[in-house]
Scaffold this motif. Sequence first.
Motif, short mmCIF file in Angstrom:
data_model
loop_
_atom_site.label_atom_id
_atom_site.label_comp_id
_atom_site.label_asym_id
_atom_site.label_seq_id
_atom_site.Cartn_x
_atom_site.Cartn_y
_atom_site.Cartn_z
N ARG A 63 -0.90 -73.37 -53.51
CA ARG A 63 -1.70 -72.67 -52.50
C ARG A 63 -1.56 -71.15 -52.65
NH1 ARG A 63 -0.08 -77.03 -49.20
NH2 ARG A 63 1.76 -75.86 -48.47
N ASP A 64 -0.32 -70.71 -52.90
CA ASP A 64 -0.10 -69.28 -53.07
C ASP A 64 -0.82 -68.76 -54.31
OD1 ASP A 64 1.44 -69.22 -50.81
OD2 ASP A 64 3.36 -69.33 -51.86
N ILE A 65 -0.76 -69.53 -55.40
CA ILE A 65 -1.45 -69.13 -56.64
C ILE A 65 -2.95 -69.09 -56.41
CG2 ILE A 65 -1.99 -69.87 -58.98
CD1 ILE A 65 0.91 -70.93 -59.17
N GLU A 69 -5.39 -65.92 -56.83
CA GLU A 69 -6.56 -65.95 -57.71
C GLU A 69 -7.81 -65.51 -56.96
OE1 GLU A 69 -6.57 -69.94 -59.19
OE2 GLU A 69 -5.24 -69.48 -60.88
N ASN A 70 -7.92 -65.93 -55.72
CA ASN A 70 -9.07 -65.50 -54.91
C ASN A 70 -9.03 -63.98 -54.70
OD1 ASN A 70 -10.15 -68.06 -54.62
ND2 ASN A 70 -9.00 -68.48 -52.74
N ASP A 71 -7.82 -63.47 -54.42
CA ASP A 71 -7.70 -62.02 -54.22
C ASP A 71 -8.05 -61.27 -55.50
OD1 ASP A 71 -6.88 -62.52 -51.65
OD2 ASP A 71 -4.73 -62.20 -52.04
N GLU A 112 -0.96 -55.62 -59.93
CA GLU A 112 0.08 -56.12 -59.02
C GLU A 112 -0.14 -57.60 -58.69
OE1 GLU A 112 -0.25 -53.53 -55.73
OE2 GLU A 112 0.77 -51.83 -56.70
N LEU A 113 -1.40 -57.91 -58.41
CA LEU A 113 -1.72 -59.30 -58.08
C LEU A 113 -1.48 -60.23 -59.27
CD1 LEU A 113 -5.01 -58.80 -56.01
CD2 LEU A 113 -2.76 -59.50 -55.13
N GLU A 114 -1.86 -59.77 -60.46
CA GLU A 114 -1.67 -60.60 -61.65
C GLU A 114 -0.19 -60.78 -61.97
OE1 GLU A 114 -4.04 -58.56 -64.50
OE2 GLU A 114 -5.88 -59.67 -64.00
N ASP A 115 0.61 -59.73 -61.76
CA ASP A 115 2.06 -59.84 -61.95
C ASP A 115 2.65 -60.87 -60.96
OD1 ASP A 115 2.02 -58.03 -63.99
OD2 ASP A 115 2.70 -56.33 -62.74
N ALA A 116 2.19 -60.78 -59.71
CA ALA A 116 2.67 -61.72 -58.69
C ALA A 116 2.25 -63.15 -59.04
CB ALA A 116 2.13 -61.32 -57.32
N GLU A 117 1.00 -63.27 -59.53
CA GLU A 117 0.52 -64.60 -59.92
C GLU A 117 1.34 -65.15 -61.08
OE1 GLU A 117 -3.66 -66.82 -61.11
OE2 GLU A 117 -3.34 -64.73 -61.70
#
Length: 245
Positions: A63-65, A69-71, A112-117
Amino acid sequence: MKADPQAQRRMLDLQAVDTSLAQLAHKRKNLPEYAELDRLARELSALEDERVRVQVGVDDLDRDISRLENDIDQVRARAAKDQARLDAGTGPARELEALQHELGTLARRQGELEDAELELMEQRESAQNSLDEVEQRLAALREKRDEVERTRDQTLAEIGREEEFRRSGRTPLVSDLPADLVALYERIREQTGMGAALLRSGRCGACRLELSGSERTRLKAAPADEVVRCEECGRIMVRTEESGL
């Protein structure tokens, strides 16, 4: 009670059958597979709880991933829109400068989002490995349980066949014996677990106690067709040449 000495001796055959049936009943009740299945059931329950816990972790990560991905998709869409406006080169210079600034901000946000993903995906891979390992252990335990159940069922079937054989041999034995002798035997067996035993070398074959001198004298004087009982345990004592009287 009087009974032909031969009939009394056949009581030993009847007792042997009943002893075998009692042993088979005890074996049926105390199969080691029962304890093993209880142990496996506890292990399976605990492992299933662990599987659920690990699965919840995997689902949470999914769910977090998905949210990330949506973000990321939204940031990419906004950046593409801004880039298209910037490439068109229309509008005031200040607005174009603002678009460039926003594109830089969006690029950093996307990074940042891709690193978190990526971090979440690594966690998800680890969690999936844990889930796979738990499911493999569950499969192995279920296979073991099925194997033990098959062994239990085979043993129970063997016991059932043996019981049927013993009971089929018991019926003619009972039919050939005097009814009153069988009734006495059954009453004693119900009370004590054993109805008759051989008197051997001056000892009761049921309680294993040696007869007292007075008891020996009494039995020695008793007619051969008299049904005698042990003064200690109350079982029928069958006298033969081995009785030592």
